[in-house]
Design a protein around this motif. Structure first.
Motif, PDB file in Angstrom:
ATOM      1  N   THR A 142      -3.011  -0.440  -5.244  1.00  0.00           N
ATOM      2  CA  THR A 142      -4.316   0.075  -4.839  1.00  0.00           C
ATOM      3  C   THR A 142      -5.100  -0.968  -4.044  1.00  0.00           C
ATOM      4  N   PRO A 143      -6.046  -0.512  -3.210  1.00  0.00           N
ATOM      5  CA  PRO A 143      -6.906  -1.469  -2.508  1.00  0.00           C
ATOM      6  C   PRO A 143      -7.627  -2.421  -3.449  1.00  0.00           C
ATOM      7  N   LEU A 170     -15.406  -1.875  -1.607  1.00  0.00           N
ATOM      8  CA  LEU A 170     -14.848  -1.196  -2.767  1.00  0.00           C
ATOM      9  C   LEU A 170     -15.787  -1.348  -3.968  1.00  0.00           C
ATOM     10  N   VAL A 191      -9.812   3.817   4.179  1.00  0.00           N
ATOM     11  CA  VAL A 191     -10.442   3.334   2.946  1.00  0.00           C
ATOM     12  C   VAL A 191     -11.873   2.891   3.265  1.00  0.00           C
ATOM     13  N   ARG A 192     -12.828   3.382   2.503  1.00  0.00           N
ATOM     14  CA  ARG A 192     -14.223   3.020   2.723  1.00  0.00           C
ATOM     15  C   ARG A 192     -14.536   1.695   2.025  1.00  0.00           C
ATOM     16  N   ARG A 195      -6.558   2.785   7.376  1.00  0.00           N
ATOM     17  CA  ARG A 195      -5.989   3.802   6.492  1.00  0.00           C
ATOM     18  C   ARG A 195      -7.056   4.732   5.910  1.00  0.00           C
ATOM     19  N   ASN A 199      -9.189  -6.056   5.343  1.00  0.00           N
ATOM     20  CA  ASN A 199     -10.198  -5.035   5.615  1.00  0.00           C
ATOM     21  C   ASN A 199      -9.821  -4.179   6.813  1.00  0.00           C
ATOM     22  N   LEU A 228       0.821  -1.203   0.000  1.00  0.00           N
ATOM     23  CA  LEU A 228       0.000   0.000   0.000  1.00  0.00           C
ATOM     24  C   LEU A 228       0.861   1.261   0.000  1.00  0.00           C
ATOM     25  N   LEU A 261      -7.118  -1.748   5.694  1.00  0.00           N
ATOM     26  CA  LEU A 261      -7.664  -0.710   4.815  1.00  0.00           C
ATOM     27  C   LEU A 261      -8.506   0.296   5.596  1.00  0.00           C
TER      28      LEU A 261
END
Length: 400
Positions: free
Chosen positions: A231-232, A271, A267-268, A265, A259, A226, A262
């Protein structure tokens, strides 16, 4: 002062016992059941704006005559609080997991259970969990009559990555420094072989870690991936691809682990979806992709399969290739390298390895590339599986 604190901690351990985890706002299966002897408490909503990631707070003392406010703070992996200071100072006692503490302008300090941090008044600092471990510490407020917190900016991902870059989930550096040095030096040595770029090296290593069920190594590799710009969505596609080749039983825990990192960090989830097939088109599109990689022999496999085994060929076309490999997010060349890495790491898949060696060649990954991938994975999968993979390579693509 230290003697008083130790006495209080021992008394609290006796009082709370080892059955005291009671996080009310988190699913039971997600709570670490034995991180420490202290309760996790409730979600830390009052200070949520000052934390990156999720944390929980349990107030441990309430007697105002004692005047020693003490709480247990629990951080999920990757969670940390903002830079901040206390006018009256603070004492931290690590009680579970692996964490980090850092003062402004100084090197970070790795924290294990039993470590004590004495924070002088007005010193700007942060503390939180390692990227790959839950962490709990007792927070003891000093000079409570006049002590005030000053919250500052968040600890950036770059600052956090730099502070935790030497983290090893098992504490290898702290407990087995010789082995840590040998392994670390060798992982650098294999990176000197071949022309793989950093992104590809990290992606094939993630795939290998999943197949090997190496959660600690996966966490470390994922943080690096990351940080390097993977990318996620690319990470998730590696995981989804692994379901077809390693099975959900091996992959599910890694999805949950990913998860958590992410979310820490920012990240919603979920995805954006990457599927390009429907229930009506999955077989045809999967078969089309199969043929584009492996040629017309796929038709022969369908035709020549015994009647009681034709359903497996249909599954391969509709599910393995239709549901998974047609997805966007990774190109065909990368997906074949991912598959090759998974099969090499699983072991006992030599027949499938040979088939996907030819598939890799057909989509543009030559022998030099595949040999570089095997070399990259050597420190993680060991010599027997590496030599088996090279034997398969030499059989399918003989040396000139």
């Amino acid at each position: 002062m230290k003697k008083l604190i130790v006495t209080l901690v021992v008394a609290l351990i006796t009082f709370f016992g080892y059955n005291s985890l009671n996080a009310q706002n988190m699913k039971k299966e997600e709570v670490p059941q034995n991180i420490s002897a202290f309760p996790i408490g409730e979600e830390n909503v009052g200070f949520k704006q000052y934390f990156t990631g999720e944390s929980w707070l349990a107030r441990l003392t309430s007697n105002k005559d004692l005047n020693v406010p003490m709480s247990n703070v629990t951080f999920e992996p990757g969670c940390r609080n903002n830079w901040h200071s206390h006018t009256g100072g603070q004492i931290l006692i690590a009680v579970g997991g692996v964490g980090y503490y850092q003062e402004r302008g100084k090197a970070s300090r790795r924290l294990l259970p039993g470590d004590v941090v004495e924070i002088a008044p007005n010193i700007e600092h942060w503390h939180g969990a390692a990227p790959d471990s839950w962490f709990s510490h007792l927070a003891i407020e000093c000079n409570p009559q006049t002590n005030k917190n000053t919250w500052l900016e968040r600890v950036s991902d770059q600052q956090y990555a730099e502070a935790t870059k030497d983290n090893v989930a098992t504490g290898l550096k702290a407990t087995d420094s010789e082995l840590d040095g040998i392994f670390g030096n060798f992982t650098k040595e294999v990176q000197e072989y071949g022309d793989l770029d950093t992104k590809t090296r990290l992606m094939v290593t993630l795939a290998s870690n999943i197949a090997s069920q190496a959660q600690a190594e996966y966490r470390i590799t994922l943080e690096s991936a990351l940080n390097e710009g993977i990318t996620p969505i690319e990470v998730k596609e590696i995981l989804y691809q692994a379901v077809a080749y390693a099975g959900m039983a091996k992959v599910r825990d890694f999805i949950g682990l990913t998860n958590g990192i992410l979310l820490a960090r920012g990240v919603r989830l979920p995805l954006e979806g990457q599927s390009v097939v429907s229930s009506e088109t999955r077989f045809d599109k999967g078969l089309e992709l199969q043929k584009s990689i492996f040629g017309e022999r796929i038709e022969q496999m369908h035709k020549n399969a015994p009647e009681n085994q034709k359903h497996i060929q249909r599954y391969l076309s509709a599910n393995c290739f239709g549901d998974y490999q047609t997805r966007s997010g990774l190109n065909v060349k990368t997906r074949e390298l991912i598959t090759f890495s998974i099969l090499v790491s699983l072991g006992g898949c030599e027949s499938q390895i040979k088939g996907h060696i030819q598939g890799n060649v057909n989509v543009g990954n030559n022998k030099d590339t595949l040999l570089a991938v095997v070399t990259q994975l050597l420190p993680y999968i060991g010599y027997p599986r590496t030599l088996n993979a090279i034997a398969c390579l030499n059989e399918v693509i003989p040396e000139k």
